[in-house]
Design a protein around this motif. Structure first.
Motif, PDB file in Angstrom:
ATOM      1  N   GLU A  65       4.083  80.146  -4.503  1.00 16.36           N
ATOM      2  CA  GLU A  65       3.617  80.220  -3.116  1.00 16.36           C
ATOM      3  C   GLU A  65       4.782  80.401  -2.150  1.00 16.36           C
ATOM      4  O   GLU A  65       4.602  80.814  -1.003  1.00 16.36           O
ATOM      5  CB  GLU A  65       2.843  78.945  -2.760  1.00 16.36           C
ATOM      6  CG  GLU A  65       1.430  78.871  -3.352  1.00 16.36           C
ATOM      7  CD  GLU A  65       1.410  78.346  -4.778  1.00 16.36           C
ATOM      8  OE1 GLU A  65       2.475  78.379  -5.452  1.00 16.36           O
ATOM      9  OE2 GLU A  65       0.342  77.891  -5.231  1.00 16.36           O
ATOM     10  N   PHE A  66       6.015  80.106  -2.637  1.00 16.35           N
ATOM     11  CA  PHE A  66       7.198  80.252  -1.781  1.00 16.35           C
ATOM     12  C   PHE A  66       8.135  81.344  -2.287  1.00 16.35           C
ATOM     13  O   PHE A  66       9.250  81.490  -1.777  1.00 16.35           O
ATOM     14  CB  PHE A  66       7.933  78.913  -1.677  1.00 16.35           C
ATOM     15  CG  PHE A  66       7.067  77.837  -1.069  1.00 16.35           C
ATOM     16  CD1 PHE A  66       6.855  77.796   0.296  1.00 16.35           C
ATOM     17  CD2 PHE A  66       6.437  76.911  -1.880  1.00 16.35           C
ATOM     18  CE1 PHE A  66       6.027  76.836   0.852  1.00 16.35           C
ATOM     19  CE2 PHE A  66       5.603  75.938  -1.335  1.00 16.35           C
ATOM     20  CZ  PHE A  66       5.396  75.904   0.034  1.00 16.35           C
ATOM     21  N   GLY A  67       7.720  82.093  -3.289  1.00 17.27           N
ATOM     22  CA  GLY A  67       8.534  83.166  -3.826  1.00 17.27           C
ATOM     23  C   GLY A  67       8.707  83.021  -5.324  1.00 17.27           C
ATOM     24  O   GLY A  67       8.537  81.937  -5.878  1.00 17.27           O
ATOM     25  N   THR A 154      -4.262  73.835  -5.695  1.00 19.46           N
ATOM     26  CA  THR A 154      -3.083  73.665  -4.832  1.00 19.46           C
ATOM     27  C   THR A 154      -3.413  74.094  -3.404  1.00 19.46           C
ATOM     28  O   THR A 154      -4.268  74.955  -3.184  1.00 19.46           O
ATOM     29  CB  THR A 154      -1.924  74.524  -5.371  1.00 19.46           C
ATOM     30  OG1 THR A 154      -1.464  73.975  -6.601  1.00 19.46           O
ATOM     31  CG2 THR A 154      -0.750  74.587  -4.401  1.00 19.46           C
ATOM     32  N   LEU A 155      -2.727  73.495  -2.458  1.00 19.48           N
ATOM     33  CA  LEU A 155      -2.825  73.935  -1.064  1.00 19.48           C
ATOM     34  C   LEU A 155      -2.594  75.443  -0.975  1.00 19.48           C
ATOM     35  O   LEU A 155      -1.712  75.984  -1.627  1.00 19.48           O
ATOM     36  CB  LEU A 155      -1.751  73.217  -0.228  1.00 19.48           C
ATOM     37  CG  LEU A 155      -1.654  73.641   1.232  1.00 19.48           C
ATOM     38  CD1 LEU A 155      -2.826  73.092   2.033  1.00 19.48           C
ATOM     39  CD2 LEU A 155      -0.327  73.178   1.842  1.00 19.48           C
ATOM     40  N   LEU A 169      -0.605  86.140  -7.899  1.00 19.58           N
ATOM     41  CA  LEU A 169      -1.730  85.441  -8.501  1.00 19.58           C
ATOM     42  C   LEU A 169      -2.884  85.477  -7.510  1.00 19.58           C
ATOM     43  O   LEU A 169      -2.709  85.797  -6.330  1.00 19.58           O
ATOM     44  CB  LEU A 169      -1.351  83.985  -8.821  1.00 19.58           C
ATOM     45  CG  LEU A 169      -0.308  83.769  -9.909  1.00 19.58           C
ATOM     46  CD1 LEU A 169       0.148  82.306  -9.910  1.00 19.58           C
ATOM     47  CD2 LEU A 169      -0.854  84.133 -11.286  1.00 19.58           C
ATOM     48  N   ASP A 170      -4.058  85.115  -8.002  1.00 16.13           N
ATOM     49  CA  ASP A 170      -5.218  85.012  -7.133  1.00 16.13           C
ATOM     50  C   ASP A 170      -5.202  83.621  -6.490  1.00 16.13           C
ATOM     51  O   ASP A 170      -5.581  82.647  -7.097  1.00 16.13           O
ATOM     52  CB  ASP A 170      -6.493  85.209  -7.968  1.00 16.13           C
ATOM     53  CG  ASP A 170      -7.746  85.204  -7.112  1.00 16.13           C
ATOM     54  OD1 ASP A 170      -7.617  85.303  -5.875  1.00 16.13           O
ATOM     55  OD2 ASP A 170      -8.848  85.088  -7.690  1.00 16.13           O
ATOM     56  N   THR A 234      -8.440  79.105 -14.588  1.00 16.79           N
ATOM     57  CA  THR A 234      -7.080  78.701 -14.232  1.00 16.79           C
ATOM     58  C   THR A 234      -6.255  79.937 -13.895  1.00 16.79           C
ATOM     59  O   THR A 234      -6.489  81.025 -14.439  1.00 16.79           O
ATOM     60  CB  THR A 234      -6.418  77.925 -15.389  1.00 16.79           C
ATOM     61  OG1 THR A 234      -6.374  78.756 -16.543  1.00 16.79           O
ATOM     62  CG2 THR A 234      -7.206  76.661 -15.698  1.00 16.79           C
ATOM     63  N   SER A 235      -5.301  79.782 -13.001  1.00 10.74           N
ATOM     64  CA  SER A 235      -4.644  80.940 -12.392  1.00 10.74           C
ATOM     65  C   SER A 235      -3.960  81.857 -13.389  1.00 10.74           C
ATOM     66  O   SER A 235      -4.180  83.078 -13.389  1.00 10.74           O
ATOM     67  CB  SER A 235      -3.643  80.458 -11.338  1.00 10.74           C
ATOM     68  OG  SER A 235      -4.322  79.940 -10.224  1.00 10.74           O
ATOM     69  N   TRP A 236      -3.102  81.308 -14.232  1.00  5.36           N
ATOM     70  CA  TRP A 236      -2.361  82.178 -15.144  1.00  5.36           C
ATOM     71  C   TRP A 236      -3.263  82.741 -16.229  1.00  5.36           C
ATOM     72  O   TRP A 236      -3.066  83.859 -16.697  1.00  5.36           O
ATOM     73  CB  TRP A 236      -1.168  81.434 -15.750  1.00  5.36           C
ATOM     74  CG  TRP A 236      -0.012  81.408 -14.801  1.00  5.36           C
ATOM     75  CD1 TRP A 236       0.457  80.355 -14.081  1.00  5.36           C
ATOM     76  CD2 TRP A 236       0.821  82.525 -14.447  1.00  5.36           C
ATOM     77  NE1 TRP A 236       1.519  80.733 -13.298  1.00  5.36           N
ATOM     78  CE2 TRP A 236       1.764  82.056 -13.501  1.00  5.36           C
ATOM     79  CE3 TRP A 236       0.847  83.870 -14.819  1.00  5.36           C
ATOM     80  CZ2 TRP A 236       2.728  82.887 -12.934  1.00  5.36           C
ATOM     81  CZ3 TRP A 236       1.815  84.701 -14.261  1.00  5.36           C
ATOM     82  CH2 TRP A 236       2.743  84.205 -13.330  1.00  5.36           C
ATOM     83  N   ASN A 237      -4.264  81.989 -16.630  1.00  8.13           N
ATOM     84  CA  ASN A 237      -5.202  82.498 -17.611  1.00  8.13           C
ATOM     85  C   ASN A 237      -6.003  83.651 -17.023  1.00  8.13           C
ATOM     86  O   ASN A 237      -6.279  84.648 -17.705  1.00  8.13           O
ATOM     87  CB  ASN A 237      -6.117  81.362 -18.081  1.00  8.13           C
ATOM     88  CG  ASN A 237      -7.055  81.796 -19.192  1.00  8.13           C
ATOM     89  OD1 ASN A 237      -8.258  81.899 -18.983  1.00  8.13           O
ATOM     90  ND2 ASN A 237      -6.510  82.059 -20.365  1.00  8.13           N
TER      91      ASN A 237
END
Length: 301
Positions: A65-67, A154-155, A169-170, A234-237
Motif C-alpha cells: 500500500e506504500f510501494g 487491511t485499511l 493487487l485488488d 485472499t489477495s495474493w491467491n
C-alpha cells in the motif's frame, strides 16, 4: 486465555528494547548453570533465536500500500492515520460491532513472543513481538456454530497510501485462515515490537502474526475480521493462485514456481553469509503439524 504457548519469553516479560540484548546474556548464564536443560527444549530453542535489529525489522518491509520497494513503507507509512482506529468484527459472531483499538486492548492480556519470520521471497528475520492471542479476541466476540474460517482486511485509504494508486493487487488487501489455525495458540495479533508500539510500516496499530506461514499471510493494519463458513478470497491467491495458495505454510519441500523454498537468506547476515535451511512449518511443526494431518501439502500449498 493468554500465555497458552510457552517457550520463548517467560524470562523477559515486559522487557523493552535493551533487555532483549541483555536477555541473551541471561540465557547464556542459564545454560552454564544447567537450568536451561531443566526448563526444556523451549528455552534452548529461544537461546538460538537472536532477534534482528530495530533498523532491519522496520526498514526492510513488504507493505505494498506504500510501494513495492522494501524501503517504501518506512518512507511513506507515516502518512497513515492510526488514531483513532477501530476494527469491525462481524459475520458468525455473537457480538458483532465496531471496536476501538482501546476497547480491544482493554479486554486483552499482552505478552511478548520472539518468532521466526519467513517471507515467501526466501528471506527471513527473527522478530520480538508484543500482542495477544487471536483466539482471545475471537472468544471475546463469541464464535458461533458454523464458523469455519476467519477473513481479515487491511485499511484501504488511498489518500494516505501512495502504493494503492497502482493496481498491484485488488485493494483492500485481504487474508484468511481456517478457524482452527486462527485459534491455535501461536496465532497472535501484534501491537508492538521491541517493547514499543508497532511502527506504521510494520502494520500499526494492529496486525496478524502467523509464524508458521509465509509472511504475506500476516496481514497488517487490520480493520475488519469476519467469521464465515466459506473459505474467504485472499489477495495474493486472487492475483496469482498458481503461485500463492490459501494455506501458504512454510514448506521447504514445495518450491515456489519461480524459486526454491529449501533455504533462506537471513536478513542482517552479511553479504557473504551462507543461506540457511528452511524448517518445515518454519520450525513450529510440534505446535501446528497436526492441523494438517492427512492433507496433501503439495496440493494444498
Amino acid at each position: 486465555m493468554a500465555r497458552r504457548w510457552t517457550n520463548d519469553l517467560t524470562l523477559a516479560d515486559a522487557t523493552p528494547e535493551a533487555a532483549f540484548w541483555n536477555r541473551r546474556q541471561i540465557m547464556a548464564g542459564l545454560a552454564g548453570s544447567g537450568l536451561a536443560a531443566a526448563l526444556g527444549t523451549g528455552v534452548r530453542a529461544e537461546e538460538a533465536l537472536e532477534p534482528n535489529t530495530w533498523e532491519e525489522v522496520t526498514n526492510y518491509c513488504n507493505f505494498y500500500e506504500f510501494g513495492t520497494g522494501k524501503g517504501d513503507p518506512s518512507k511513506y507509512a507515516d502518512r497513515m492515520t492510526t488514531t483513532p482506529w477501530s476494527v469491525k468484527i462481524d459475520g458468525l459472531v455473537d457480538k458483532p460491532g465496531d471496536y476501538s483499538f482501546e476497547q480491544i486492548l482493554g479486554e486483552m492480556t499482552l505478552e511478548e513472543r520472539i518468532y521466526r519470520f519467513r517471507c515467501v521471497e526466501a528471506w527471513s528475520m527473527v522478530v520480538p513481538w508484543q500482542g495477544f492471542e487471536l483466539a482471545d479476541l475471537l472468544n471475546f466476540a463469541g464464535v458461533q456454530d458454523g464458523a469455519k474460517y476467519v477473513a481479515f482486511e487491511t485499511l484501504y485509504r488511498s489518500s494516505e497510501m501512495p502504493g494503492t494508486a497502482y493496481k498491484v493487487l485488488d485493494w483492500p488487501y485481504r487474508e484468511g485462515l481456517r478457524l482452527d489455525e486462527a485459534m491455535n495458540p501461536l496465532t497472535m495479533m501484534a501491537t508492538g515490537i521491541f517493547g514499543k508500539p508497532l511502527p506504521s510500516q510494520n502494520g500499526a496499530p494492529l496486525r496478524l502474526v502467523v509464524p508458521w506461514k509465509y509472511g504475506f499471510k500476516s496481514i497488517k493494519s487490520v480493520v475488519r475480521i469476519t467469521l464465515t463458513d466459506q473459505e474467504p478470497p485472499t489477495s495474493w491467491n486472487m492475483a496469482n493462485g498458481r503461485e500463492y495458495g490459501f494455506y501458504s505454510n512454510v514448506n521447504p519441500d514445495v518450491s515456489h514456481p519461480r524459486w526454491s523454498q529449501a533455504s533462506e537468506r537471513r536478513i542482517g547476515g552479511g553479504l557473504f553469509a551462507k543461506r540457511q535451511p528452511t524448517l518445515m512449518f518454519n520450525g513450529y511443526g510440534n505446535e501446528v503439524a497436526a492441523l494438517y494431518d492427512g492433507m496433501d501439502l503439495a496440493r494444498h500449498f
